[in-house]
Design a protein around this motif. Structure first.
Motif, PDB file in Angstrom:
ATOM      1  N   LEU A 496     -90.488 -52.327  41.233  1.00 57.15           N
ATOM      2  CA  LEU A 496     -89.786 -52.833  42.408  1.00 57.15           C
ATOM      3  C   LEU A 496     -88.427 -53.317  41.940  1.00 57.15           C
ATOM      4  O   LEU A 496     -88.331 -54.161  41.047  1.00 57.15           O
ATOM      5  CB  LEU A 496     -90.553 -53.978  43.066  1.00 57.15           C
ATOM      6  CG  LEU A 496     -89.881 -54.647  44.256  1.00 57.15           C
ATOM      7  CD1 LEU A 496     -89.638 -53.661  45.382  1.00 57.15           C
ATOM      8  CD2 LEU A 496     -90.729 -55.816  44.762  1.00 57.15           C
ATOM      9  N   SER A 521     -90.257 -48.646  44.171  1.00 57.03           N
ATOM     10  CA  SER A 521     -89.866 -49.173  45.478  1.00 57.03           C
ATOM     11  C   SER A 521     -88.529 -49.890  45.343  1.00 57.03           C
ATOM     12  O   SER A 521     -88.260 -50.536  44.325  1.00 57.03           O
ATOM     13  CB  SER A 521     -90.911 -50.151  46.010  1.00 57.03           C
ATOM     14  OG  SER A 521     -92.122 -49.500  46.305  1.00 57.03           O
ATOM     15  N   ALA A 589     -88.240 -41.865  51.714  1.00 56.91           N
ATOM     16  CA  ALA A 589     -89.216 -42.930  51.476  1.00 56.91           C
ATOM     17  C   ALA A 589     -90.592 -42.534  51.998  1.00 56.91           C
ATOM     18  O   ALA A 589     -90.721 -42.094  53.145  1.00 56.91           O
ATOM     19  CB  ALA A 589     -88.759 -44.225  52.132  1.00 56.91           C
TER      20      ALA A 589
END
Length: 649
Positions: A496, A521, A589
Motif C-alpha cells: 500500500l 494498492s 483498478a
C-alpha cells in the motif's frame, strides 16, 4: 532530548532496536533526518481484528508501537479471562480487556497486546474513590467524565494539554483486590464449596446372594466445565485422594457433554468427608476458596446478575455470611425455584462482580468473562489526590488493539501512530513527517525470519504503518530488498503506497506475482488539486499514482485504489468520490475501497490543522469526532490505525 531518549531505549533490555547513527538529509532529502537503527525483529503479527492480513513489515517508521511509558510495574491489568496480571509481567500476545464505544455505552471487549515497554520516569500518585490508587507518569492518560486526560499538564504555554483535576471522575469499575493465595487452606475451602455444591458422596450396604453384607463407597463429581473439574482433581490428589475421570454424559441438542471424576474406596470416601468439613473459625484463604468452589459448582453470571443457586440453606447462609463479611451486598432471594432451590445474589453490578472474580479466583473462564458487557458505573471514582512522589521509578506501558486497557479498574489509554513519535523526543506534528526511523538491517531480518522451517509462509503486508515507498526508500532501497527476499521465498505479499517510486521495482514485482499472490494498492484520497495541496502537500500528485497503477496493471500485477481518508466537507462530496472511482477504474483498478476518516490517536494534530485550514468546519468536526464519544468502530489493530495515519500524514 531526542538523543537522550534514543540512548535510553537502546540501553533497555526490552528495546526492539539500537541506534546506529543520525543522518541529516541533503539534496533530494533536504529537510529530512534519518535515524538509522538496528532492529531486533521485522515481521509483526497482526491481531485477530485485522482480517485482511496476518503479518506486516515496516522498514520505515517512528517506532514499532506506542511508547508513552505510564504505569508502575505492580499495577494490575485486567485480562480477558477475568484474572489480573501486573503490567510489568504482561507480554505481547496476551489478551486483555479494553473498551469500545457502542452507541451511548462503552463496552468491554477483548484486546490483544501488541507491544510492552518500560523506562524510568518521575512518578505521580493518583487517588480516587473506593480506595483506588494508581502510580503513573505525568504523560499517562486516563478516561474521565470529561474525556481523556493526562495526569499533569498546563492550561497555557508549551505544556498545554487536558489534565486531571480534583473535579474529574475516572471512568472504570473499582480497584482490583489482591487475588487469593493458592495455599492448602484455599484448596480445602474450594473443595468444600465445589463438592458440597455439586458433588456426590455416600455409602450404602446391600446383601450379596449368600446373605453377607457388602458396603459400597462412592465419591463422584460431574461437570460440563473441564477447568473446574481439573482443578478439583488436582486439589484432591494433593490431599491424597486420587481419582479417575470418565465420560458421564454425551452432548445432545439440549445439553453439553459432561465428564466426571470418581473414587470408590472407603479411604477416599473418609478423606473427602474430612476435607469438606465446615470450619468453625475459617481462615480468609479458606473462605475465598469456598466462594470460588461454590461459584464454579452452582454459580453463574447471566444477564449481568451474579448469583448462586442451591436448595441447601446451610451452604447458602454460610456463603452469604462470608460475602457480607467481605463487604458485598449479598441477599438470599425469597422466591423458590423448582425443587426447593433458592438463589443467593450479589448486588452492585459489574464493579462488584469483577471484585468477586479477582478476589476469589474461580476456575471457569466462561463464567468470568465480561467481554461485551456495558461499562455502566454506579460508583464514583472521583479524583481526590494527584501528588508528585519526587522519585523516578520504572514505568510500563502496553500497545493494544483497542488503544486502551483496564488498569486497577480504570480505563487507561495507549496511543498509535503520530503520538508514537512523542516518546522519541519528537512531536506528533512536523517531526512525524521529517524525523524518519530507518531499520537498516530490515532485509537481513526478513531473510532470517522467513527461513524455510521457521516461517509459515503467510501473506505479508507492507505499508500498514508508513509508506514503504516514501522518500527514504530512494536512499536506502530497503523495500526493494525485502521484495527480493519474499520473491525468492515465493511468499505472498501486498503493498500500500502513495508513491510512483514503486515503478522502479515493477519488473521485480511482476516476476514475484507469477509465483505468489501479490497486489499493489494506491492511496488516492482526492483528485481535487486544491484539496490535494492542502491535505497532502508532500505526497506525489494523485494523477501520477493512478498512472503508476495503470503501468502496474499493464504488467499483469493485481492492483487497486483506497479512497482514503474521506474528509467530511473537504473531500467527501459525491462528485469528488465519483471522480476518484472513475479515474481508478480507467487506470485498471481491480478494486476501489472507500475509507472514512477516523482520528484515534491523531485528533489533536488533525484538529489543529483543520482550525488553520477550514475553521468553518471545526464545529461540525467537534460534533462528528467528539473527544469523549468517538465514532463507533470495531477494535482496531495498530496496523490498520497506522495505515490510515500515514494516509493522513
Amino acid at each position: 532530548m531526542a538523543e537522550f531518549r534514543w540512548s535510553q531505549l537502546a540501553s533497555s533490555q526490552d528495546g526492539l532496536f539500537e541506534l546506529s547513527r543520525r543522518v541529516v538529509g541533503r539534496g533530494a532529502y533536504q529537510g529530512l533526518t534519518f535515524h538509522e537503527i538496528e532492529a531486533r525483529s521485522i515481521i509483526s503479527k497482526a491481531p485477530p481484528s485485522t482480517p485482511w492480513f496476518g503479518y506486516s513489515i515496516n522498514a520505515y517508521r517512528g517506532c514499532s508501537h506506542s511508547c508513552t511509558y505510564c504505569l508502575a510495574g505492580h499495577t494490575p491489568i485486567l485480562l480477558a479471562n477475568g484474572r489480573t496480571k501486573a503490567i510489568a509481567d504482561i507480554r505481547p500476545g496476551d489478551v486483555v480487556i479494553g473498551t469500545q464505544r457502542d452507541g451511548s455505552y462503552r463496552r468491554f471487549v477483548e484486546s490483544v497486546v501488541l507491544d510492552h515497554w518500560s523506562t524510568i520516569k518521575p512518578a505521580y500518585r493518583i487517588v480516587a474513590g473506593h480506595d483506588t490508587v494508581l502510580v503513573a507518569s505525568g504523560d499517562h492518560r486516563f478516561l474521565t467524565n470529561r474525556g481523556w486526560k493526562h495526569v499533569v499538564g498546563a492550561e497555557y504555554g508549551p505544556g498545554q494539554r487536558p489534565f486531571l483535576t480534583l473535579n474529574n471522575r475516572l471512568v472504570g469499575t473499582t480497584r482490583f483486590p489482591d487475588p487469593p493465595k493458592e495455599n492448602e487452606e484455599y484448596q480445602r475451602g474450594y473443595l468444600c464449596g465445589m463438592i458440597r455444591g455439586d458433588g456426590s458422596i455416600g455409602a450404602y450396604t446391600y446383601r450379596r446372594r449368600n446373605g453377607s453384607p457388602n458396603t459400597v463407597y462412592r465419591f463422584r463429581l460431574a461437570l460440563t466445565d473441564l477447568e473446574a473439574l481439573a482443578r478439583t482433581k488436582g486439589y484432591l490428589a494433593h490431599f491424597g485422594v486420587p481419582t479417575t475421570d470418565f465420560a458421564f454424559l454425551k452432548e445432545t441438542d439440549t445439553h453439553r457433554s459432561m465428564r466426571a471424576i470418581r473414587n470408590s474406596t472407603r479411604a477416599a470416601n473418609d478423606r473427602v468427608r474430612k476435607l469438606i468439613e465446615w470450619q468453625e473459625d475459617p481462615t480468609e484463604s479458606w473462605e475465598l476458596g469456598f466462594l470460588a468452589g461454590f461459584f464454579d459448582a452452582e454459580g453463574g453470571c447471566s444477564r449481568g446478575i451474579l448469583r448462586f443457586a442451591n436448595k441447601d440453606p446451610e451452604i447458602l447462609n454460610r456463603a452469604q455470611t462470608i460475602l457480607v463479611k467481605r463487604g458485598f451486598d449479598a441477599i438470599i432471594e425469597p422466591d423458590r425455584l423448582p425443587g426447593g432451590v433458592r438463589t443467593l445474589r450479589i448486588r452492585g453490578g459489574i464493579s462488584e462482580q469483577l471484585r468477586f472474580m479477582v478476589m476469589t479466583d474461580p476456575a471457569i473462564t466462561r463464567k468470568r468473562t465480561i467481554s461485551g458487557r456495558a461499562l455502566k458505573v454506579a460508583s464514583k471514582l472521583d479524583v481526590r489526590e494527584i501528588t508528585p512522589l519526587g522519585i523516578e521509578i520504572p514505568m510500563y506501558d502496553l500497545t493494544t488493539t483497542t488503544g486502551d486497557f483496564i488498569a486497577n479498574g480504570v480505563v487507561s489509554h495507549n496511543c498509535f501512530a503520530r503520538p508514537t513519535h512523542e516518546y522519541l523526543g519528537f512531536t506528533m506534528g512536523n517531526d512525524f513527517d521529517n524525523q524518519i526511523v530507518v531499520k537498516t538491517n530490515a532485509v537481513e531480518l526478513v531473510r532470517a525470519e522467513t527461513e524455510p522451517g521457521r516461517w509459515s509462509g503467510d501473506m505479508i503486508a507492507m505499508g500498514t504503518n508508513t509508506d514503504p515507498y516514501q522518500a527514504a526508500e530512494g536512499k536506502y532501497k530497503l523495500t526493494k530488498g525485502i521484495i527480493e527476499v519474499l520473491a525468492e521465498r515465493a511468499n505472498d505479499f501486498s503493498i500500500l503506497t502513495k508513491s510512483p517510486l514503486v515503478l522502479r521495482d515493477i519488473d521485480l514485482i511482476a516476476d514475484a506475482s507469477r509465483t505468489s499472490k501479490v497486489s499493489v494498492s494506491f492511496s488516492v484520497a482526492t483528485l481535487d488539486e486544491d484539496v490535494w495541496h492542502r491535505t497532502e502537500p508532500g505526497a506525489p500528485h494523485p494523477r501520477k499514482r493512478l498512472d503508476a497503477l495503470a503501468r502496474l496493471r499493464a504488467a499483469g500485477i493485481p492492483g487497486g485504489v483506497m479512497v482514503a481518508p474521506l474528509l467530511p466537507g473537504i473531500s467527501d462530496r459525491p462528485d469528488q468520490v465519483a471522480a476518484v472511482k472513475s479515474a481508478a477504474k480507467e487506470s485498471g483498478a481491480e478494486w476501489v475501497n472507500e475509507v472514512k476518516l477516523h482520528l484515534r490517536g491523531v485528533r489533536p494534530h488533525f484538529m489543529t490543522w483543520l482550525a488553520a485550514d477550514s475553521p468553518d468546519l471545526v464545529a461540525s468536526y467537534e460534533t462528528m469526532y467528539p473527544p469523549r464519544r468517538p465514532k463507533k468502530q470495531k477494535p482496531t489493530s495498530e496496523s490498520d490505525d497506522n495505515q490510515l495515519r500515514f494516509i493522513l500524514a
